[in-house]
Design a protein around this motif. Structure first.
Motif, PDB file in Angstrom:
ATOM      1  N   GLN A   1       0.969  -1.155   0.111  1.00 10.80           N
ATOM      2  CA  GLN A   1       0.084   0.126  -0.139  1.00 10.80           C
ATOM      3  C   GLN A   1       0.918   1.069  -0.011  1.00 10.80           C
ATOM      4  O   GLN A   1       0.619   2.273  -0.596  1.00 10.80           O
ATOM      5  N   GLU A   2       1.732   1.176   0.912  1.00 14.84           N
ATOM      6  CA  GLU A   2       2.974   2.496   0.990  1.00 14.84           C
ATOM      7  C   GLU A   2       3.588   2.536  -0.522  1.00 14.84           C
ATOM      8  O   GLU A   2       3.757   3.707  -1.113  1.00 14.84           O
ATOM      9  N   SER A   3       3.987   1.399  -1.112  1.00 17.57           N
ATOM     10  CA  SER A   3       4.299   1.564  -2.338  1.00 17.57           C
ATOM     11  C   SER A   3       3.565   2.107  -3.443  1.00 17.57           C
ATOM     12  O   SER A   3       3.685   3.064  -4.184  1.00 17.57           O
ATOM     13  N   TRP A   4       2.419   1.719  -3.652  1.00 16.17           N
ATOM     14  CA  TRP A   4       1.364   2.317  -4.263  1.00 16.17           C
ATOM     15  C   TRP A   4       1.020   3.945  -4.070  1.00 16.17           C
ATOM     16  O   TRP A   4       0.733   4.506  -4.906  1.00 16.17           O
ATOM     17  N   VAL A   5       1.100   4.116  -2.716  1.00 15.18           N
ATOM     18  CA  VAL A   5       0.642   5.632  -2.527  1.00 15.18           C
ATOM     19  C   VAL A   5       1.882   6.656  -2.975  1.00 15.18           C
ATOM     20  O   VAL A   5       1.502   7.574  -3.479  1.00 15.18           O
ATOM     21  N   ASP A   6       3.023   6.003  -2.870  1.00 13.53           N
ATOM     22  CA  ASP A   6       4.425   6.737  -3.306  1.00 13.53           C
ATOM     23  C   ASP A   6       3.935   7.059  -4.917  1.00 13.53           C
ATOM     24  O   ASP A   6       4.759   8.239  -5.305  1.00 13.53           O
ATOM     25  N   GLN A   7       3.484   6.491  -5.508  1.00  9.64           N
ATOM     26  CA  GLN A   7       3.281   6.746  -7.014  1.00  9.64           C
ATOM     27  C   GLN A   7       1.882   7.421  -7.051  1.00  9.64           C
ATOM     28  O   GLN A   7       1.471   7.546  -8.545  1.00  9.64           O
ATOM     29  N   THR A   8       1.047   7.903  -6.455  1.00  3.10           N
ATOM     30  CA  THR A   8      -0.057   8.457  -6.543  1.00  3.10           C
ATOM     31  C   THR A   8       0.209   9.887  -6.163  1.00  3.10           C
ATOM     32  O   THR A   8       0.848  10.238  -5.386  1.00  3.10           O
TER      33      THR A   8
ATOM     34  N   SER B   1     -14.375  23.972  -8.050  1.00  2.53           N
ATOM     35  CA  SER B   1     -13.328  23.320  -7.527  1.00  2.53           C
ATOM     36  C   SER B   1     -13.607  21.695  -7.711  1.00  2.53           C
ATOM     37  O   SER B   1     -14.510  21.252  -7.853  1.00  2.53           O
ATOM     38  N   ALA B   2     -12.275  20.909  -7.896  1.00  2.00           N
ATOM     39  CA  ALA B   2     -12.385  19.703  -8.020  1.00  2.00           C
ATOM     40  C   ALA B   2     -11.437  18.936  -7.605  1.00  2.00           C
ATOM     41  O   ALA B   2     -10.132  19.730  -7.526  1.00  2.00           O
ATOM     42  N   LEU B   3     -11.276  17.522  -7.154  1.00  2.00           N
ATOM     43  CA  LEU B   3      -9.923  16.946  -6.749  1.00  2.00           C
ATOM     44  C   LEU B   3      -9.456  15.995  -7.977  1.00  2.00           C
ATOM     45  O   LEU B   3     -10.346  15.301  -8.530  1.00  2.00           O
ATOM     46  N   ILE B   4      -8.253  15.993  -8.073  1.00  2.00           N
ATOM     47  CA  ILE B   4      -7.669  15.074  -9.189  1.00  2.00           C
ATOM     48  C   ILE B   4      -6.771  14.051  -8.566  1.00  2.00           C
ATOM     49  O   ILE B   4      -5.871  14.509  -7.897  1.00  2.00           O
ATOM     50  N   VAL B   5      -6.952  12.789  -8.840  1.00  2.00           N
ATOM     51  CA  VAL B   5      -6.135  11.731  -8.355  1.00  2.00           C
ATOM     52  C   VAL B   5      -5.281  11.280  -9.724  1.00  2.00           C
ATOM     53  O   VAL B   5      -5.727  10.713 -10.400  1.00  2.00           O
ATOM     54  N   LYS B   6      -3.964  11.266  -9.511  1.00  2.00           N
ATOM     55  CA  LYS B   6      -3.048  10.650 -10.609  1.00  2.00           C
ATOM     56  C   LYS B   6      -2.655   9.443  -9.915  1.00  2.00           C
ATOM     57  O   LYS B   6      -1.892   9.136  -8.969  1.00  2.00           O
ATOM     58  N   GLN B   7      -2.996   8.184 -10.820  1.00  2.00           N
ATOM     59  CA  GLN B   7      -2.722   6.912 -10.425  1.00  2.00           C
ATOM     60  C   GLN B   7      -1.277   6.334 -10.896  1.00  2.00           C
ATOM     61  O   GLN B   7      -0.675   7.189 -11.628  1.00  2.00           O
TER      62      GLN B   7
END
Length: 428
Positions: free
Chosen positions: A54-61, A81-87
């Motif tokens: 999970q930590e590794s995945w979060v580091d890339q987002t 306003s909006a939020l953007i999540v870069k996967q």
């Protein structure tokens, strides 16, 4: 026959007056919120330790706040306003709480009642960003610096938030909109530091004063909306309260730092800035008082009607009559909103005392009756004069900022009542 008509009009006058006064003192009713995001956010553990994968995945987002400047339609005048999540794959997902649907069941009935149901949707961000750029709107994106645990929990919340049972919420322009939903999310993700910091900073003004900056470029529309809203939006705010405006939210996010001195903003990108191109209205950073302009307009309108009356008495009656019909329609809308809608920003509106359906009485007097027998405009003028005196000398009566409404109406009401009194004297 005339006496019976007078009794009928008097009875109608008293009934509507009582109805108007009851609307003035209406007790707001609680309306159920289909999805209260703050309650759901309070159930999330933003400190829960992460597994290695999970930590590794979060580091890339990354999670970013996108702020879009005002657009051309009325609903876009306040920005977005909006939020953007870069996967990790590079895909960018936008989470947008500003979606409404005209085809929604009972949409127009709900709109009239003040029950605007909005949705949060997830969509590919690139085309949404390009759409805003093509509309020649300002576009700014700031990457938010959250702890890893908070970032992971926040993304899980966003994914849950777009499911059907969590996607609909009851929109409120000031308390619950596309910006306040994100404001609260940021606050929980910063473990309350964001609200603790912003809540102790005084705002520039009230809800009314802040929204004026986005509306004043259309003085007539602003006056109507200003008149329909009551003292509920005139309370002094703190900086956290004012983050219902997207641009205010963006600036607060840029200004905020954690207790350890780390900035919330990791990176800032301005994709488009149209401030130098004069495409549409600009929103000033400082509050400006426009009361003087509405007093000038009110006096000019009364002077114009007075000059028309001297040369064309018949035209004067028609002009005053049609004006009273228009104001009666506005007063009827106000009465409806106070009594039958859930728009709490219209409750306890003292404008109902001199702007209500009873203005049809002087309208009838001007347009139909040869003898100007109505004294309603004189009563309304007296009410406004008393309110002005009380607002000046008794601060408790200055809770509602409605000087612009009085400024436009009072000179015309006084002139109309003077014409009616003169007409009565001429007929005797």
């Amino acid at each position: 026959m005339l006496s019976a008509m007078k009794r009928t009009i008097l009875s109608l006058y008293l009934v509507l007056l009582c109805f108007s006064l009851s609307a003035y003192s209406i007790i707001p009713q609680e309306v159920e919120q289909p999805f209260d995001s703050t309650q759901e956010l309070s159930k999330i553990d933003f400190l829960k330790p992460l597994a290695a994968n999970q930590e590794s995945w979060v580091d890339q987002t990354s999670i970013s706040l996108m702020t879009v400047g005002p657009g051309d339609p009325l609903y876009a005048w306040f920005g977005h306003s909006a939020l953007i999540v870069k996967q990790p794959s590079g895909t960018q997902i936008m989470y947008d709480w500003g979606i409404f649907d005209y085809d929604q069941e009972n949409f127009y009935l709900n709109f009239a009642r003040g029950r605007m149901y909005y949705y949060v949707v997830a969509s590919e961000a690139s085309w949404r960003i390009q759409e805003a750029i093509d509309e020649m709107r300002d576009v700014k994106i700031v990457e938010l610096n959250f702890p890893k645990e908070a970032k992971f929990a926040l993304i899980a919340f966003l994914q849950k938030n777009i499911k059907t049972e969590y996607s609909t919420y009851l929109y409120h322009f000031y308390y619950d909109n596309c910006a306040t939903r994100i404001r609260d999310i940021i606050d929980f993700a910063t473990h309350g530091e964001f609200s603790a910091w912003a809540s102790i900073v005084p705002s520039q003004g009230s809800y009314r004063q802040l929204t004026m900056q986005n509306l004043i470029h259309s003085p007539a529309l602003f006056w109507v909306l200003d008149t329909l809203q009551s003292r509920i939006i005139d309370t002094r705010l703190n900086r956290y309260d004012e983050l219902f405006l997207p641009e205010k939210l963006h600036q607060a996010v840029v200004d905020f730092t954690y207790a350890d001195g780390t900035r919330l903003v990791a990176e800032e990108h301005i994709l488009q800035d149209t401030s130098e191109e004069n495409i549409r209205f600009t929103v000033g950073n400082k509050l400006v008082n426009y009361d003087w302009a509405y007093w000038l307009f009110g006096l000019s309108l009364a002077l114009l009607l007075g000059l028309i009356g001297k040369k064309f008495p018949a035209l004067r009656r028609v002009a005053f009559g049609l004006l009273m019909v228009g104001l009666a329609a506005l007063g009827s809308l106000l009465l409806f909103m106070m009594v039958f809608s859930d728009m709490d920003m219209t409750y306890f509106n003292e404008n109902i005392l001199f702007l209500n359906p009873l203005l049809l009485i002087p309208a009838f007097s001007f347009l139909i009756q040869k003898k100007q027998s109505s004294r309603f405009l004189a009563y309304c003028s007296a009410i406004m004069l008393v309110l002005l005196v009380l607002k000046w000398f008794v601060p408790a009566f200055a809770l509602q900022d409605n000087l612009r409404t009085i400024a436009v109406l009072l000179p015309t009401y006084i002139l109309g009542s003077a014409f009616q009194s003169r007409s009565k004297g001429e007929k005797r």
